[in-house]
Design a protein around this motif. Structure first.
Motif, PDB file in Angstrom:
ATOM      1  N   LEU A   7       0.872  -1.684   0.347  1.00 21.44           N
ATOM      2  CA  LEU A   7       0.209   0.035   0.164  1.00 21.44           C
ATOM      3  C   LEU A   7       0.655   1.306   0.134  1.00 21.44           C
ATOM      4  O   LEU A   7       0.662   1.831  -0.465  1.00 21.44           O
ATOM      5  CB  LEU A   7      -0.939  -0.337   0.951  1.00 21.44           C
ATOM      6  N   ALA A  58     -10.514   8.769   4.844  1.00 21.47           N
ATOM      7  CA  ALA A  58     -10.558   9.806   3.753  1.00 21.47           C
ATOM      8  C   ALA A  58     -12.268   8.939   3.485  1.00 21.47           C
ATOM      9  O   ALA A  58     -13.237  10.499   2.210  1.00 21.47           O
ATOM     10  CB  ALA A  58      -9.744   9.166   2.659  1.00 21.47           C
ATOM     11  N   TYR A  96      -6.065   6.115   7.467  1.00 17.68           N
ATOM     12  CA  TYR A  96      -6.502   6.791   6.386  1.00 17.68           C
ATOM     13  C   TYR A  96      -7.400   7.059   6.052  1.00 17.68           C
ATOM     14  O   TYR A  96      -7.893   7.629   5.849  1.00 17.68           O
ATOM     15  CB  TYR A  96      -4.974   6.797   6.397  1.00 17.68           C
ATOM     16  N   ARG A  97      -7.109   5.524   5.106  1.00 19.30           N
ATOM     17  CA  ARG A  97      -8.395   5.090   3.941  1.00 19.30           C
ATOM     18  C   ARG A  97     -10.063   5.917   5.130  1.00 19.30           C
ATOM     19  O   ARG A  97     -10.873   6.050   4.677  1.00 19.30           O
ATOM     20  CB  ARG A  97      -8.732   3.964   3.920  1.00 19.30           C
ATOM     21  N   TYR A 116      -2.955   2.966   7.259  1.00 19.69           N
ATOM     22  CA  TYR A 116      -3.134   2.926   6.079  1.00 19.69           C
ATOM     23  C   TYR A 116      -4.625   3.186   5.886  1.00 19.69           C
ATOM     24  O   TYR A 116      -5.626   3.010   5.381  1.00 19.69           O
ATOM     25  CB  TYR A 116      -2.655   2.064   5.118  1.00 19.69           C
ATOM     26  N   VAL A 145      -6.067   7.957  -1.014  1.00 21.28           N
ATOM     27  CA  VAL A 145      -5.651   6.701  -0.948  1.00 21.28           C
ATOM     28  C   VAL A 145      -7.227   6.122  -1.069  1.00 21.28           C
ATOM     29  O   VAL A 145      -6.719   4.567  -1.035  1.00 21.28           O
ATOM     30  CB  VAL A 145      -5.678   6.848   0.505  1.00 21.28           C
ATOM     31  N   LEU A 146      -8.690   6.721  -1.751  1.00 23.47           N
ATOM     32  CA  LEU A 146      -9.226   5.589  -1.925  1.00 23.47           C
ATOM     33  C   LEU A 146      -9.422   5.216  -3.441  1.00 23.47           C
ATOM     34  O   LEU A 146     -10.131   4.783  -4.063  1.00 23.47           O
ATOM     35  CB  LEU A 146     -10.532   6.765  -1.678  1.00 23.47           C
TER      36      LEU A 146
END
Lengths: 385, 385
Positions: free
Chosen positions: A30, B316, B312-313, B309, A53-54
């Motif tokens: 990632l 978002a 973070y995702r 991550y 990030v999406l």
């Protein structure tokens, strides 16, 4: 640095690189996909990331990973099949598979704490040189980054010229005090700075959020007895407190205090921050200290208040220890700059005979550090040519 | 509020006040001496403290403490015999003998998190009114403090007029982008903001330290299809993440990330801060989020990176949930201001036909909150007259 071997691990969730120096480091799929440098991921023109990030499937795995002929790192991802190459040096500089510093109060490598032993080595340069010599400007700015202060000579003694100095590397931060302000003894001063009293070492404007991160003080006249300038490294004071009294240090980092200034009509500035500010990873990032504008502490629990006051007192004792200070008397045409998130400045009292006329202005570290980084990049490019 | 009784406790190290509402609160001798309001302790002219913590003997005790006839608090200290009187209301407002909030991510009382339900109640006012009506200006500034954004109408569509708006309450923060900057589609843009692409909700300039704490965006022309503005409350997003995934929330507060911008020559801005910044007492104080300028995360330990991550995702995903957003399309003569440490703004993509011309500038919250506090103090004084 080159990549010699790359092994896909954790069922494709990561890769382990064997570097040419024998070290190994792991990177997640990632992270690699997010940080790809190719023009589908980053704008070729301005370097900004084009994806969010999406846009990265959460189940992204490494499909293939191998060193290129030149030792760079070629990676492809599944699903999607995106292919990219990381320059070995670029990736090596961004290794995160390492011990992270976590000791409360650690300092960045670029920062060097100091005490009175620095006296013979005060960083100083001439303004006329810095205006025409980029590497000399870079060296002076690097001293500000390293020591949190520096002296400049040959500054024109015309009113406001300190703003031109700020313009060398950044931008003036205008405040209710103006773009710049006069520092001289006044009748009815709205700030004790405008008297002939001595001032305990302090950071400026702690009652302001964001605090101005740089202060420039320029001397136009100085014929008084006394009025010497003193600078003290707040990071060094905090670290000495940590050594002598770890619990006291912890109290000053853990509890915020309040600062307030309402000395002029229409102005009512308030802030809430700790004396010693740490980042979430324990890095020491800022000192705020000012006896004149400290407001009552209301965020410290009752049970902690006696120990908190003892730590506050000890901090003040250390900062007034001559072993911590560097003293100089500014002459007309001289200026000093301080990192106002780190280095505290003080003034000795001065007599009423003669004249002491300084001007001050605020600026910010973002511009200074940006100019410095740009100069450093230029010199790397020149060395490579 | 008045003091009914005062009892000296802890062998003189503190006093316990019985207030007229039946509550009791304790204050330490050192705290009371440090915060005395008399002219030997604080300058009568500008309110600044004249003493330092080193002027207070560490063994200071309360010698006597009693309510005055009007219910204020008279205290004397030993050694030294200093005598002072605290107004009851002043002291009552500064009680620290209380439960302190410690839950990670608590919000100050003046801050109200919001989501798309705010749509019908977007705070808005007319510039011509704010210029002549101090209470109206105060109400608009209070909305910025409470919601982190507000709209202004009837702004002149002359270039640079947004700087006059900033001048209503504070000062423009000049940066490498200038005192203000153009936001319109360009051929070779140095920033993706200057294209017709949609932009994910973000805070501006996270690569700058200190970050500009306010942004103003003013519309001069807007005849394109699309290009709507979206605002999202970063504090509300962070608190929803905390509710859904407490460990993910903790990861985003505990590990700093890096941001970088080097899109123009001579500019190389870098910062290291967490996505969600808490004060040392757990108060939520800032959000930084920007996919375009997020640099590789190198301060997150290897073992935490997958969960980091994932958090973070999720952050978002929440910020792109329409349930979190308020959308509006700026018309010429309209402007919006955001608290850039809290409210994220986004832009929908727009078509090439027609023209979309915005101007942006940065300013800081210190000036805004100072002007607001001054207006609030004026209205209290007027009410008392």
């Amino acid at each position: 640095m080159k990549a010699d071997e790359i092994e896909i691990i954790e069922a494709g969730q990561a890769a382990r690189i064997l570097w040419s120096d024998g070290q190994r480091s792991r990177f997640h799929a990632l992270w690699l996909r997010d940080n790809a440098l190719d023009p589908k991921t980053r704008s070729a023109g301005n370097g900004q990331r084009l994806i969010t990030v999406l846009d990265i499937p959460p189940a992204t795995l490494i499909g293939s990973a191998a060193p290129t002929a030149s030792g760079d790192i070629a990676v492809s991802f599944v699903p999607g099949g995106h292919e990219t190459v990381f320059p070995a040096a670029w990736l090596h500089e961004r290794i995160y598979d390492r011990e992270q510093p976590r000791e409360a109060g650690w300092l960045a490598d670029a920062v060097e704490p100091w005490d009175s032993a620095l006296k013979g080595g005060v960083p100083s340069a001439s303004y006329s040189l810095l205006r025409q010599d980029r590497p000399a400007l870079g060296a002076w700015l690097a001293a500000v980054r390293r020591f949190g202060f520096a002296v400049l000579t040959e500054v024109p003694t015309t009113s406001g010229s300190l703003c031109d100095v700020a313009g060398l590397f950044g931008y003036v931060r205008e405040t209710n005090y103006g773009r710049w302000f006069e520092v001289r003894a006044e009748v009815n001063p709205n700030n004790l700075a405008y008297t002939n009293l001595g001032l305990q070492a302090h950071t400026d404007n702690p009652y302001r959020d964001p605090v101005p991160t740089l202060q420039l003080l320029s001397c136009l006249e100085n014929s008084v007895e006394g009025g010497d300038s003193i600078v003290v490294d707040g990071f060094a004071v905090a670290r000495r407190l940590r050594r002598e009294d770890p619990h006291g240090f912890e109290l000053l980092t853990r509890h915020p205090v309040r600062f307030e200034y309402a000395g002029s009509s229409g102005v009512c500035l308030r802030a809430k921050r700790p004396f010693i500010e740490l980042g979430p990873d324990g890095e020491m990032i800022a000192i705020r200290f000012n006896n004149r504008s400290a407001a009552p502490f209301v965020d410290v629990p009752y049970a902690d208040m006696p120990a908190f006051y003892a730590a506050y007192r000890r901090f003040a004792e250390i900062l007034e220890d001559p072993a911590m200070e560097v003293t100089f008397k500014l002459k007309p045409g001289e200026l000093f700059i301080v990192d106002n998130t780190r280095v505290m400045h003080a003034r000795k009292a001065f007599s009423g005979t003669g004249k002491r006329w300084l001007q001050g202005c605020y600026a910010d570290k973002d511009g200074l550090l940006s100019t410095l980084a740009a100069i450093e990049a230029e010199s790397v490019r020149e060395a490579a040519e």
